[in-house]
Design a protein around this motif. Sequence first.
Motif, PDB file in Angstrom:
ATOM      1  N   ARG A   1      -2.269  -0.001  -3.231  1.00  0.00           N
ATOM      2  CA  ARG A   1      -3.316  -0.818  -2.600  1.00  0.00           C
ATOM      3  C   ARG A   1      -3.590  -2.009  -3.514  1.00  0.00           C
ATOM      4  O   ARG A   1      -3.198  -2.004  -4.681  1.00  0.00           O
ATOM      5  N   PRO A   2      -4.261  -3.042  -2.998  1.00  0.00           N
ATOM      6  CA  PRO A   2      -4.503  -4.230  -3.826  1.00  0.00           C
ATOM      7  C   PRO A   2      -5.282  -3.885  -5.103  1.00  0.00           C
ATOM      8  O   PRO A   2      -6.194  -3.049  -5.084  1.00  0.00           O
ATOM      9  N   ILE A   3      -4.880  -4.519  -6.201  1.00  0.00           N
ATOM     10  CA  ILE A   3      -5.593  -4.366  -7.466  1.00  0.00           C
ATOM     11  C   ILE A   3      -6.302  -5.672  -7.803  1.00  0.00           C
ATOM     12  O   ILE A   3      -5.944  -6.739  -7.298  1.00  0.00           O
ATOM     13  N   MET A   4      -7.311  -5.572  -8.648  1.00  0.00           N
ATOM     14  CA  MET A   4      -8.044  -6.768  -9.080  1.00  0.00           C
ATOM     15  C   MET A   4      -7.221  -7.537 -10.109  1.00  0.00           C
ATOM     16  O   MET A   4      -6.409  -6.958 -10.830  1.00  0.00           O
TER      17      MET A   4
ATOM     18  N   LEU B   1      -3.999  -9.516  -2.880  1.00  0.00           N
ATOM     19  CA  LEU B   1      -4.562  -9.993  -1.623  1.00  0.00           C
ATOM     20  C   LEU B   1      -3.987  -9.377  -0.350  1.00  0.00           C
ATOM     21  O   LEU B   1      -4.620  -9.445   0.702  1.00  0.00           O
ATOM     22  N   ASP B   2      -2.812  -8.805  -0.425  1.00  0.00           N
ATOM     23  CA  ASP B   2      -2.109  -8.341   0.774  1.00  0.00           C
ATOM     24  C   ASP B   2      -1.944  -6.823   0.721  1.00  0.00           C
ATOM     25  O   ASP B   2      -1.108  -6.299  -0.022  1.00  0.00           O
ATOM     26  N   ALA B   3      -2.724  -6.107   1.529  1.00  0.00           N
ATOM     27  CA  ALA B   3      -2.693  -4.639   1.519  1.00  0.00           C
ATOM     28  C   ALA B   3      -1.317  -4.097   1.905  1.00  0.00           C
ATOM     29  O   ALA B   3      -0.869  -3.086   1.341  1.00  0.00           O
ATOM     30  N   ASP B   4      -0.648  -4.745   2.843  1.00  0.00           N
ATOM     31  CA  ASP B   4       0.677  -4.276   3.255  1.00  0.00           C
ATOM     32  C   ASP B   4       1.671  -4.404   2.100  1.00  0.00           C
ATOM     33  O   ASP B   4       2.466  -3.500   1.846  1.00  0.00           O
ATOM     34  N   TYR B   5       1.624  -5.544   1.405  1.00  0.00           N
ATOM     35  CA  TYR B   5       2.510  -5.722   0.253  1.00  0.00           C
ATOM     36  C   TYR B   5       2.160  -4.721  -0.846  1.00  0.00           C
ATOM     37  O   TYR B   5       3.040  -4.066  -1.412  1.00  0.00           O
ATOM     38  N   ALA B   6       0.880  -4.598  -1.158  1.00  0.00           N
ATOM     39  CA  ALA B   6       0.450  -3.702  -2.236  1.00  0.00           C
ATOM     40  C   ALA B   6       0.858  -2.262  -1.955  1.00  0.00           C
ATOM     41  O   ALA B   6       1.147  -1.500  -2.887  1.00  0.00           O
ATOM     42  N   ALA B   7       0.909  -1.881  -0.687  1.00  0.00           N
ATOM     43  CA  ALA B   7       1.297  -0.520  -0.324  1.00  0.00           C
ATOM     44  C   ALA B   7       2.733  -0.206  -0.748  1.00  0.00           C
ATOM     45  O   ALA B   7       3.078   0.971  -0.925  1.00  0.00           O
TER      46      ALA B   7
ATOM     47  N   PRO C   1      -4.739   0.103 -13.706  1.00  0.00           N
ATOM     48  CA  PRO C   1      -5.164  -0.847 -12.677  1.00  0.00           C
ATOM     49  C   PRO C   1      -6.623  -0.618 -12.290  1.00  0.00           C
ATOM     50  O   PRO C   1      -7.138   0.498 -12.393  1.00  0.00           O
ATOM     51  N   MET C   2      -7.251  -1.697 -11.870  1.00  0.00           N
ATOM     52  CA  MET C   2      -8.620  -1.628 -11.363  1.00  0.00           C
ATOM     53  C   MET C   2      -8.598  -2.092  -9.916  1.00  0.00           C
ATOM     54  O   MET C   2      -7.885  -3.037  -9.570  1.00  0.00           O
ATOM     55  N   TYR C   3      -9.401  -1.432  -9.097  1.00  0.00           N
ATOM     56  CA  TYR C   3      -9.370  -1.675  -7.663  1.00  0.00           C
ATOM     57  C   TYR C   3     -10.684  -2.274  -7.165  1.00  0.00           C
ATOM     58  O   TYR C   3     -11.758  -1.911  -7.646  1.00  0.00           O
ATOM     59  N   PRO C   4     -10.589  -3.180  -6.191  1.00  0.00           N
ATOM     60  CA  PRO C   4     -11.808  -3.708  -5.576  1.00  0.00           C
ATOM     61  C   PRO C   4     -12.615  -2.576  -4.931  1.00  0.00           C
ATOM     62  O   PRO C   4     -12.059  -1.535  -4.564  1.00  0.00           O
ATOM     63  N   ASP C   5     -13.907  -2.819  -4.792  1.00  0.00           N
ATOM     64  CA  ASP C   5     -14.809  -1.886  -4.122  1.00  0.00           C
ATOM     65  C   ASP C   5     -14.853  -0.515  -4.812  1.00  0.00           C
ATOM     66  O   ASP C   5     -15.036   0.511  -4.164  1.00  0.00           O
TER      67      ASP C   5
END
Length: 134
Positions: free
Chosen positions: A45-48, A33-39, A82-86
């Motif tokens: 980047r955020p994963i599903m 949910l958090d792009a900054d954390y996922a970075a 990993p799988m990514y949104p969009d």
Amino acid sequence: MEVGDTFTYRYHFTQDNVRSFAELTGDDNPLHLDADYAATTPFKRPIMHGMLSASVFARVFGRNFGGTGGVHLSQMLEFVRPMYPDTDYEARFECKSIDTRRHTAEITCTVVDPDTGKATLRGTGVVFHKELFV
């Protein structure tokens, strides 16, 4: 349906879908949910959520591969990448065996990133369908 039959289903989930899934399940891991954390993670980047990624299996077994009425009895899953949104993905299914006495079929499921051709998720499901597997 017969052994060897295949089915392909293309899909993607948006980041809003990921947020909704997090709200429904309570899994609010910032990795999703958090792009900054996922970075700061190896994913960048955020994963599903893995279970959101695999949820299309239930749709396909209940409506698409073999028609309406299939009941998804069990599922073995292996989260490979990993799988990514969009991002577009392709789920590939193949009927491996049919047990006419129990009215079940064993179906392999592989999700592939069409851009790379690499598997992201794979497993085997068991589906019950009284009228189909006779």
